[in-house]
Design an enzyme around this catalytic site. Structure first.
Site, short mmCIF file in Angstrom:
data_model
loop_
_atom_site.label_atom_id
_atom_site.label_comp_id
_atom_site.label_asym_id
_atom_site.label_seq_id
_atom_site.Cartn_x
_atom_site.Cartn_y
_atom_site.Cartn_z
CD GLN A 167 4.93 -28.97 -26.63
OE1 GLN A 167 4.14 -28.53 -27.47
NE2 GLN A 167 4.80 -30.17 -26.07
CB CYS A 220 2.80 -32.05 -32.37
SG CYS A 220 1.65 -31.23 -33.50
#
Length: 334
Positions: free
Chosen positions: A68, A98
């Site tokens: 990621q 996030c």
């Protein structure tokens, strides 16, 4: 030959900062041959400007494994994608979920839900650089006061237009002001029905659902509607409950599941090799504390490892002591 990340995405373990490092992923792989595992987020600037390519190191046994990335500059993300592909990852994923302050200050993560056009540019650039390796997105259903029912389908449509075919959706909004990252994983309400509707609205996209899912029973229920399920904290804190039977129940595998005790024993050669490289025992066993969660001996297992693994010279004898504190089979009362 790379494993098929698309097939593996039927069940995946979410990328989790400070948790899903290479030691954790090796440990999890001993429990499931099929499940897709993700790295912690690695920022494109760290790789491209900082030269921190050691952050991409992983063990060949981890396949299928996805990396990621965090970032918002298409050129930089393309360069980072090339580094990831060269290292042999099965998938390159962009973090659009996030909510941490650190991520926002770098203009990546969940804040990118506000600029789907920029994300589409990033994904198109990553796709061109990926040399056939799939590029994917992990996103939220929206941020702050956005109307998720409007934002999410528009976002998915823009991703599809950029050539993305697989997306994992965390079924919560992210609140970028007023909630900590931990609170953002727990307080915003889950909206599973919205994500289910997106699968019906975008049948050509491979959509995984993420957020609050903690058991294989729940995963199987979601798979009646979705292409994939991504599990986060439960897979870390109760890995045996989530992963030991995942191959059989989720992927239809015919090999027998291991026992948690067997997994602990199978970690020993890996740990011996890492200790010889100078890695401390705690760096590995901290990911193993939940192996016997809910089972007899779990408290002793956690206590022995927690208290002893950080001591100088701690090694395999401590792990064997911890394993010996856990009954291999549950006694049957007569």
């Amino acid at each position: 030959m790379k494993n098929n990340a698309l097939k593996a995405a039927r069940l995946s373990v979410a990328p989790m900062m400070d948790w899903t490092d290479r030691h954790c992923r090796y440990f999890h792989r001993l429990m499931s041959r099929e499940t897709l595992f993700y790295t912690e987020m690695v920022t494109a600037p760290a790789l491209v400007r900082g030269g921190a390519v050691h952050l991409l190191d992983f063990n060949a046994e981890e396949h299928p494994v996805a990396v990621q990335l965090g970032g918002s500059d298409p050129v930089e993300l393309a360069a980072a994608t090339r580094l990831c592909v060269d290292r042999g990852y099965d998938e390159v994923n962009l973090n659009v979920g996030c909510p941490s302050d650190r991520v926002q200050s770098g203009t990546f993560g969940a804040v990118l839900m506000r600029t789907p056009g920029l994300v589409a540019d990033c994904m198109a650039a990553m796709g061109e650089a990926a040399d056939g390796v799939e590029v994917t997105v992990k996103c939220r259903i929206g941020v702050d006061d956005q109307v998720a029912e409007d934002v999410l389908p528009y976002f998915l449509d823009r991703m599809r237009g950029a050539g993305v075919t697989r997306i994992a959706v965390h079924a919560r909004k992210a609140w970028l002001q007023g909630l900590s990252p931990k609170e953002n994983r727990e307080i915003p309400p889950l909206d599973y029905p919205l994500v289910h509707r997106m699968k019906a609205e975008f049948p050509d996209l491979h959509l995984s659902i993420n957020g609050g899912i903690s058991t294989l029973d729940e995963a199987e229920a979601h798979l009646q509607r979705m292409d994939g399920v991504m599990i986060g904290r439960a897979a870390y804190h109760q890995p045996a409950d989530v992963l030991l039977e995942a191959d059989q129940r989720i992927f239809g595998a015919d090999h027998a599941p291991k026992s948690a005790h067997q997994v602990g024993e199978e970690m020993i050669p890996y740990i011996e090799a890492r200790l010889a490289e100078g890695i401390r025992l705690h760096s590995i066993t901290r990911h193993m504390l939940g192996l016997f969660a809910g089972r007899p001996g779990a408290r002793a297992w956690r206590r022995i490892l927690s208290e002893g693994a950080t001591r100088p010279g701690a090694g395999i004898p401590l792990l064997r002591e911890a394993l010996a504190a856990v009954p291999e089979t549950v006694p049957v009362e007569g």
